[in-house]
Design a protein around this motif. Structure first.
Motif, PDB file in Angstrom:
ATOM      1  N   ALA A 183      -0.503   4.400  37.964  1.00 26.64           N
ATOM      2  CA  ALA A 183      -1.109   3.761  39.114  1.00 26.64           C
ATOM      3  C   ALA A 183      -1.962   5.013  39.462  1.00 26.64           C
ATOM      4  O   ALA A 183      -3.490   4.703  39.768  1.00 26.64           O
ATOM      5  N   GLY A 184      -1.635   6.229  39.601  1.00 29.36           N
ATOM      6  CA  GLY A 184      -2.333   7.342  40.044  1.00 29.36           C
ATOM      7  C   GLY A 184      -3.192   7.578  39.181  1.00 29.36           C
ATOM      8  O   GLY A 184      -4.576   7.637  39.570  1.00 29.36           O
ATOM      9  N   ALA A 185      -3.314   7.571  37.862  1.00 27.88           N
ATOM     10  CA  ALA A 185      -4.088   7.745  36.889  1.00 27.88           C
ATOM     11  C   ALA A 185      -5.304   6.784  36.893  1.00 27.88           C
ATOM     12  O   ALA A 185      -6.558   7.129  36.819  1.00 27.88           O
ATOM     13  N   HIS A 186      -4.959   5.565  37.127  1.00 27.79           N
ATOM     14  CA  HIS A 186      -5.630   4.388  37.277  1.00 27.79           C
ATOM     15  C   HIS A 186      -6.830   4.561  38.434  1.00 27.79           C
ATOM     16  O   HIS A 186      -8.097   4.480  38.401  1.00 27.79           O
ATOM     17  N   PHE A 187      -6.059   4.940  39.758  1.00 27.66           N
ATOM     18  CA  PHE A 187      -6.967   5.067  40.832  1.00 27.66           C
ATOM     19  C   PHE A 187      -7.956   6.240  40.799  1.00 27.66           C
ATOM     20  O   PHE A 187      -8.996   6.063  41.020  1.00 27.66           O
ATOM     21  N   MET A 188      -7.399   7.325  39.933  1.00 24.02           N
ATOM     22  CA  MET A 188      -8.204   8.675  40.122  1.00 24.02           C
ATOM     23  C   MET A 188      -9.354   8.279  38.964  1.00 24.02           C
ATOM     24  O   MET A 188     -10.640   8.738  39.302  1.00 24.02           O
ATOM     25  N   GLY A 189      -9.318   7.319  38.088  1.00 26.94           N
ATOM     26  CA  GLY A 189     -10.393   7.122  37.240  1.00 26.94           C
ATOM     27  C   GLY A 189     -11.219   5.893  37.706  1.00 26.94           C
ATOM     28  O   GLY A 189     -12.521   5.575  37.028  1.00 26.94           O
TER      29      GLY A 189
END
Lengths: 254, 223
Positions: free
Chosen positions: B49-55
């Motif tokens: 979820a964090g990785a998706h937000f950052m991208g």
């Protein structure tokens, strides 16, 4: 320590002039009193060389009491030799063991070209001072020393920086041949006093520009300069110089 | 004095190194913090979820441009300074001063930085490039970054290379943290000790946290 005489081998850098290629030469010096200074040992050796009709080793020296900054020898991998907070002229032969080989090199930096043997040209330092290491005062009667109050801490810090004798050991010890410890001492001792305030910004800008022009390297805060400085100038002065430069450059008019 | 004169002087070049260094130090905290989500042990849900937000969010994407600019400035200026500093002594010493006056890692910032740069190329091509290319500009299906990490770190040699990269980073920071603050002009006694302590603590904690990520994946502590 008990007085005794020792025999030594000296591996000394010999170079005819700034254009020629130098090389190490080994000399035997015998019967050296441990109470002699390092320069006196060189005097003895040079007398012998002259008697033999050979060219004596050229080295820089003046006051021989540790305050002029003229002596400049890189002894066994350290400027001014093995002792802490010490100049070559104040290094005594009791620092060495009988039969030891001592390697003596000149300061190595492109900004300090070798003139002959162990003597280098340090006039780059003079030109840095000329670029801003001064204050302007009105001539006339001398002002009473106590007429301008200065905080004790600042006076002490300024004096500690003003101890710099401009010997160049900091440049010799630095892997980048940086003159920042010297420059920061010169900038700090004036920046900390009210007398240095009028030329504060132009001083640091002009002196840094001159230092770059002379071909010294940039500072990487390794601390080698502080560790070898005969006057124990602190690298805190370098951080102060950086702050002076930052303020001067960011507040400049154009 | 023009801006050009400021940033082409030796002190100005060091200011660039110091400010970008501090910026990158701040980035590492965010990077380590976000990656620590792998230890939530929820099959990578929180991490992904964090990785998706950052991208996908435009705020971190814009900050990312700043990050690459800062990184490139730090790398290019650093390499140029290293080469320039090395050229200032044409004839070297027969006997080196060595560790008597300075720590080996403080004299090896160029070398440590180059090792980190090589590691960074590998690291970006392992994760950043495949992840970003699937997240938008090449229009593919978003990859499961957590699974990708597990795949990468199932190979021992990859784990070893990552740990070595983290050790280089640790030594680079052990000098760089304090040096950056000195370079930007912090000289007050009251901060010196604080920054030194903080610098050493940071240079151990952050690289250790990073090194533990591949190690714990390899050892199967994360699932």
């Amino acid at each position: 320590m008990e007085h005794q005489n020792i025999n030594l081998s000296l591996k000394v850098w010999r170079q005819k002039n700034s254009n020629s290629k130098g090389a190490f030469e080994t000399y035997k010096v015998n019967n050296i009193s441990t109470e002699m200074s390092f320069l006196e040992m060189f005097d003895v050796m040079n007398e012998e060389l002259i008697t033999e009709g050979k060219d004596p080793v050229t080295f820089d020296h003046d006051c021989r009491e540790g305050i002029c900054g003229a002596c400049s020898m890189y002894i066994n991998g350290k400027p001014h030799g093995p002792w802490e907070a010490n100049t070559t002229c104040q290094l005594h032969m009791r620092a060495f063991k009988d039969g030891e080989t001592i390697v003596v090199e000149p300061w190595r930096a492109n900004a300090f070209p070798v003139i002959k043997d162990l003597m280098v040209d340090r006039s780059a330092f003079d030109r840095i001072i000329q670029a801003g290491g001064y204050i302007s005062v009105n001539t006339g009667n001398a002002v009473d020393g106590n007429s301008m109050p200065i905080e004790k801490d600042k006076a002490d810090a300024s004096f500690a920086a003003a101890m710099c004798i401009g010997c160049g050991a900091c440049v010799a010890a630095c892997k980048n041949s940086s003159a920042m410890l010297f420059l920061s001492a010169k900038v700090s001792h004036l920046a900390l006093l009210p007398q240095g305030d009028p030329e504060r910004s132009t001083r640091v800008i002009n002196m840094v520009a001159q230092m770059d022009k002379e071909g010294f390297g940039a500072c990487t805060n390794t601390g080698a300069c502080e560790a070898t400085c005969p006057k124990e100038i602190s690298i805190t002065n370098i951080a102060r110089l950086n702050q002076e430069y930052l303020l001067a450059s960011f507040t400049a008019d154009k | 004095m023009t801006w050009k004169q400021v940033f082409t002087s030796s002190v100005g070049k060091k200011l660039t190194m110091g400010f970008t260094g501090i910026f990158l130090i701040l980035f590492l905290v965010i990077h380590a913090g976000l990656n620590a989500c792998i230890w939530a042990n929820d099959g990578g849900e929180m991490f992904n979820a964090g990785a998706h937000f950052m991208g996908s969010n435009w705020v971190p994407r814009i900050l990312e441009i700043g990050l690459f600019a800062g990184l490139l400035l730090h790398i290019i200026q650093g390499l140029m300074l290293e080469m320039s500093n090395r050229s200032k002594r044409a004839t070297g010493y027969a006997v080196a001063y060595g560790n008597g006056g300075s720590k080996w890692y403080s004299r090896s910032m160029g070398l440590l930085g180059t090792i980190i740069l090589l590691f960074l190329v590998l690291h970006l091509s392992d994760f950043w490039y495949p992840n970003r290319s699937s997240q938008g500009f090449l229009l593919g299906e978003e990859i499961n970054l957590f699974t990708k990490m597990q795949q990468e770190f199932s190979e021992l040699w990859v784990v070893i290379v990552y740990v070595l990269g983290c050790i280089s980073l640790g030594y680079h920071l052990a000098h760089g943290f304090q040096s950056a603050f000195r370079t930007v002009g912090v000289h007050n006694k009251r901060y010196n000790l604080m920054l030194m302590t903080l610098g050493y603590a940071y240079s151990i904690v952050i690289p250790l946290a990073f090194a533990m990520m591949p190690v714990s994946m390899y050892l199967g502590w994360v699932h």
